[in-house]
Scaffold this motif. Structure first.
Motif, PDB file in Angstrom:
ATOM      1  N   ALA A  88      64.249   6.686  36.070  1.00  0.00           N
ATOM      2  CA  ALA A  88      64.849   7.923  36.469  1.00  0.00           C
ATOM      3  C   ALA A  88      64.698   7.935  37.919  1.00  0.00           C
ATOM      4  CB  ALA A  88      64.619   9.189  35.668  1.00  0.00           C
ATOM      5  N   VAL A 109      70.713   8.892  31.100  1.00  0.00           N
ATOM      6  CA  VAL A 109      69.431   9.579  30.722  1.00  0.00           C
ATOM      7  C   VAL A 109      69.330   9.084  28.991  1.00  0.00           C
ATOM      8  CG1 VAL A 109      68.362  11.878  29.914  1.00  0.00           C
ATOM      9  CG2 VAL A 109      69.169  11.331  32.258  1.00  0.00           C
ATOM     10  N   ILE A 152      68.010   5.678  29.157  1.00  0.00           N
ATOM     11  CA  ILE A 152      66.802   5.530  29.204  1.00  0.00           C
ATOM     12  C   ILE A 152      65.841   6.344  27.961  1.00  0.00           C
ATOM     13  CG2 ILE A 152      64.819   6.765  30.550  1.00  0.00           C
ATOM     14  CD1 ILE A 152      66.640   6.753  32.998  1.00  0.00           C
ATOM     15  N   ILE A 153      66.247   7.128  27.283  1.00  0.00           N
ATOM     16  CA  ILE A 153      65.552   7.551  26.242  1.00  0.00           C
ATOM     17  C   ILE A 153      65.678   6.889  25.027  1.00  0.00           C
ATOM     18  CG2 ILE A 153      65.702   9.509  24.596  1.00  0.00           C
ATOM     19  CD1 ILE A 153      66.331  11.297  26.941  1.00  0.00           C
ATOM     20  N   LEU A 210      62.686   3.302  27.191  1.00  0.00           N
ATOM     21  CA  LEU A 210      61.294   4.110  27.139  1.00  0.00           C
ATOM     22  C   LEU A 210      60.586   3.544  25.706  1.00  0.00           C
ATOM     23  CD1 LEU A 210      61.693   7.930  28.364  1.00  0.00           C
ATOM     24  CD2 LEU A 210      59.902   6.189  28.754  1.00  0.00           C
ATOM     25  N   CYS A 232      55.303   7.458  32.938  1.00  0.00           N
ATOM     26  CA  CYS A 232      56.565   7.549  33.176  1.00  0.00           C
ATOM     27  C   CYS A 232      56.812   8.608  34.292  1.00  0.00           C
ATOM     28  CB  CYS A 232      57.402   7.875  32.062  1.00  0.00           C
ATOM     29  SG  CYS A 232      58.995   8.287  32.151  1.00  0.00           S
ATOM     30  N   VAL A 240      59.869  10.585  37.168  1.00  0.00           N
ATOM     31  CA  VAL A 240      61.316  11.021  37.354  1.00  0.00           C
ATOM     32  C   VAL A 240      61.310  11.414  38.956  1.00  0.00           C
ATOM     33  CG1 VAL A 240      62.917  12.631  36.769  1.00  0.00           C
ATOM     34  CG2 VAL A 240      61.486  11.447  34.948  1.00  0.00           C
ATOM     35  N   GLN A 289      67.414  17.465  32.935  1.00  0.00           N
ATOM     36  CA  GLN A 289      67.480  15.614  32.716  1.00  0.00           C
ATOM     37  C   GLN A 289      65.956  15.219  32.980  1.00  0.00           C
ATOM     38  OE1 GLN A 289      70.520  15.543  35.617  1.00  0.00           O
ATOM     39  NE2 GLN A 289      72.259  15.186  34.291  1.00  0.00           N
ATOM     40  N   SER A 290      65.336  15.921  33.809  1.00  0.00           N
ATOM     41  CA  SER A 290      63.925  15.289  33.999  1.00  0.00           C
ATOM     42  C   SER A 290      63.128  15.807  32.673  1.00  0.00           C
ATOM     43  CB  SER A 290      63.280  16.025  35.152  1.00  0.00           C
ATOM     44  OG  SER A 290      64.011  15.862  36.433  1.00  0.00           O
ATOM     45  N   VAL A 340      63.666  13.328  29.728  1.00  0.00           N
ATOM     46  CA  VAL A 340      63.153  12.092  30.091  1.00  0.00           C
ATOM     47  C   VAL A 340      61.676  12.044  29.798  1.00  0.00           C
ATOM     48  CG1 VAL A 340      62.491  10.149  31.822  1.00  0.00           C
ATOM     49  CG2 VAL A 340      64.909  11.253  31.633  1.00  0.00           C
ATOM     50  N   ARG A 380      60.591  12.773  26.177  1.00  0.00           N
ATOM     51  CA  ARG A 380      60.477  11.567  25.232  1.00  0.00           C
ATOM     52  C   ARG A 380      59.433  10.437  25.783  1.00  0.00           C
ATOM     53  NH1 ARG A 380      60.771   8.691  21.216  1.00  0.00           N
ATOM     54  NH2 ARG A 380      62.212   7.180  20.822  1.00  0.00           N
TER      55      ARG A 380
END
Ligand code: NIG
Ligand code: FE
Length: 423
Positions: free
Chosen positions: A186, A201, A204-205, A209, A221, A223, A234-235, A238, A241
């Motif tokens: 991210a 997103v 990524i999730i 990840l 991780c 962001v 959104q942050s 991420v 998760r």
């Protein structure tokens, strides 16, 4: 890599930074210095530290190599806890565009900036990344860095992110500097997801990840939470998760705009919140309450011509502040620890003692490694910096110049400036 045994003795100052966790607020002023200090190292591990007389008698009977540090200060190896040192290509033109008035985020919006490094990194063969990475690690080592954090985030697609993390893993095996890997998928929205940030997103999730955590390729991780990049919501998705996947979390927070990044980092129990150039009073209170380490990056503020972070208020509020370089090809192409220390005392009102805590024990804590590095304590890795000067106070004072004469990694001398020049 090989591990050494040795007796380091007669240091004018043995700056131990003793401790096994982050130092908060006023604790940052205590460097636990031993005058005429010595350290005994066996197989890469510190056995004992103290006054030379006492340690030398404990070492009697061993045939360990002996290093005389008379006239020098000895410190723990430095920890650079926030970098993007592995990337393809460079952005030297962008540096001058910014100086002529174009903004960092505008350049990114028109497909340059991070996206230009993404194109170069995707096209870069592993071998080239390895070679460039090694050269940059050598440079960091010469500034006294023995542990470095490295972020992905210049691939964005699954395979290039994996490639970046794998290259860092390989460098870690072959280079004396220890590398801690962070997944920063991210970092920005890639061209193929343009205008579809939420879908990126999701990707990524759902896809990346779980993979980087299962394979052990990343430990943290991160962001880039910023206007027109990733929002607070959104942050949060991420990082939540990432926590479920067992990763530690970090955040590029309030770097260019205050979106409430510090507050989110505190709420989610992030190990660190980084940058914090525009963090509000409430953000500072939240970080203090949560015990999140604030990683400040003064070379980035300098290079972006932004106002420096409010280190003084943070420390006075009881936060543990760490300092790092942010070395990357865009906002801050700089791995200079000397510049970090000078800017911190001159523009952030930090004391020399606070600066030393911030590049050692607190930076180690920001990587969950305060139990193994960041101080000269029995049981920790024997990673040391020997300065050419008798005191740590010379570091910020010798402005912008490298005061490091020798670096020891796990008991082995891996950098010696006196041997680097020959004529
Ligand atoms: O810490 N702001 C986001 N990431 C980096 C810069 C990365 C780049 O410009 O390539 C930073 O400033
Ligand atoms: Fe960064």
């Amino acid at each position: 890599l090989k591990k050494g045994s040795l007796l380091l003795r007669n240091a004018d100052e043995l700056v131990t930074c003793s401790g096994y966790s982050a130092k908060r607020g006023t604790e940052m002023s205590d460097l636990a210095i031993i005058r005429d200090g010595a350290v005994l190292v066996e197989d890469g591990i510190i056995r004992a530290g103290g006054e030379t007389e006492e340690i030398a008698s404990a070492a009697a009977g061993t045939s360990f190599e002996s290093i005389d540090a008379h006239g020098k200060a000895v410190l723990p190896g430095f920890v650079d806890a926030h970098t993007h040192f592995l990337f393809g290509g460079y952005r030297e033109e962008e540096f001058y565009w910014r100086l002529s008035g174009e903004s960092y985020l505008d350049i990114l919006q028109r497909g340059g900036g991070i996206l230009s490094t993404v194109r170069a990194t995707r096209n870069s063969p592993k071998q080239k990344l390895l070679e460039a990475g090694k050269r940059r690690l050598d440079s960091m080592l010469s500034f006294g860095v023995t542990t470095v954090e490295g972020k992905s985030g210049y691939g964005l697609d699954r395979d290039t992110e994996i490639k970046q993390l794998e290259v860092m893993k390989e460098l870690d095996r072959g280079h004396p500097v220890d590398i801690v890997r962070t997944y920063l998928g991210a970092h920005t929205v890639p061209e193929e997801y343009k205008g579809r940030t939420d879908a990126y997103v999701d990707f990524i999730i759902e896809e990346v990840l779980p993979l980087v955590s299962k394979t052990g390729l990343a430990e943290f991780c991160d962001v880039f939470c910023e206007r027109a990049v990733f929002s607070i919501e959104q942050s949060r998705r991420v990082l939540t998760r990432a926590k479920e996947c067992g990763l530690g979390i970090k955040m590029h927070a309030d770097e260019i705009h205050d979106l409430g990044g510090a507050e989110l980092a505190a709420e989610l129990g992030a190990v660190s919140a980084d940058h914090l150039l525009h963090t509000s009073d409430s953000g500072i209170r939240a970080l203090a309450q949560a015990g999140t380490v604030a990683i400040l990056l003064p070379c980035t503020a300098f290079s972006l011509k932004e106002k420096f972070a409010r280190a003084r208020s943070m420390i006075d509020s009881g936060i543990a502040v760490a300092l790092s370089t942010d070395m990357n090809p865009g906002s801050c192409f700089c791995e200079s620890i000397p510049l970090v220390t000078a800017l911190s005392v001159m523009y952030m009102d930090m004391t020399a003692e606070e600066v030393v805590s911030a590049i050692t024990i607190n930076a180690a804590a920001a990587l969950n490694r305060a139990d193994t590095v960041g101080s000269i304590d029995a049981g920790k890795k024997a990673d040391f910096v020997i300065l050419e000067h008798p005191s740590y106070k010379y570091m910020p004072y010798h402005t912008g110049v490298n005061s490091v004469e020798r670096v020891i990694k796990e008991g082995v001398v891996v950098y010696d400036r006196l041997k680097a020049i020959s004529y």
